[in-house]
Write an enzyme that holds these catalytic residues in place. Sequence first.
Site, PDB file in Angstrom:
ATOM      1  N   CYS A  77       0.820  -1.211   0.000  1.00  0.00           N
ATOM      2  CA  CYS A  77       0.000   0.000   0.000  1.00  0.00           C
ATOM      3  C   CYS A  77       0.852   1.258   0.000  1.00  0.00           C
ATOM      4  O   CYS A  77       2.031   1.235   0.345  1.00  0.00           O
ATOM      5  CB  CYS A  77      -0.844   0.048   1.286  1.00  0.00           C
ATOM      6  N   CYS A 120      -2.942   4.828   2.625  1.00  0.00           N
ATOM      7  CA  CYS A 120      -4.075   3.912   2.414  1.00  0.00           C
ATOM      8  C   CYS A 120      -4.974   3.850   3.655  1.00  0.00           C
ATOM      9  O   CYS A 120      -4.493   3.681   4.771  1.00  0.00           O
ATOM     10  CB  CYS A 120      -3.567   2.506   2.096  1.00  0.00           C
TER      11      CYS A 120
END
Length: 182
Positions: free
Chosen positions: A33, A37
Amino acid sequence: MELTDTVWEIIKSNSNVCDGKVWYGVKSTKIFCKPSCPSRIPNKSNVLLFTNLDDPVKCGFRPCKPCQPINELVSDEIWVAEINYILESYYDQDLTLSELALLVHGSPSHLRHVYQSKTGLSPSKKLMQIRMDKATKLLQSTKRPISDIANDVGIPNNSYFIKIFKNIYGITPHQYRAKHPN
Ligand SMILES: [Zn+2]
């Protein structure tokens, strides 16, 4: 790169100040990520930090669908691969659709829809297939009691396990074991 307290705070607060410079992978799900995120905060001990965007892919991580860490739409095929990885890794646990959705960073209804349309199976049906497949292997390769095997494949309710098993294979786990001696 070492996960410093500063970077960890950035990940926890979903701040975007490091986006494009660092990425984090979650070892338990093999998904990576952007720091910003909004998905569930992982366990700190499961986090790996990357400073080069090529590295997470080289290490076998797949991009998160909502935050698109490679700035490309994550295809449904890749997402299905992520879902399958989680199902194969956590079949022995009480894995509900909402828990699965949290682990693969999506909503339960969207997950079910995409998975069903790509594989022809619902995620829960696929999970049951994996569990039963593992159970047949344990029945053949061990002499362990049926209830232990049921528990090992994520179905603590022994009679439910036997019922599902019989639905799929047409015989009970005992009969299966007798027919397939190791
Ligand atoms: Zn993400």
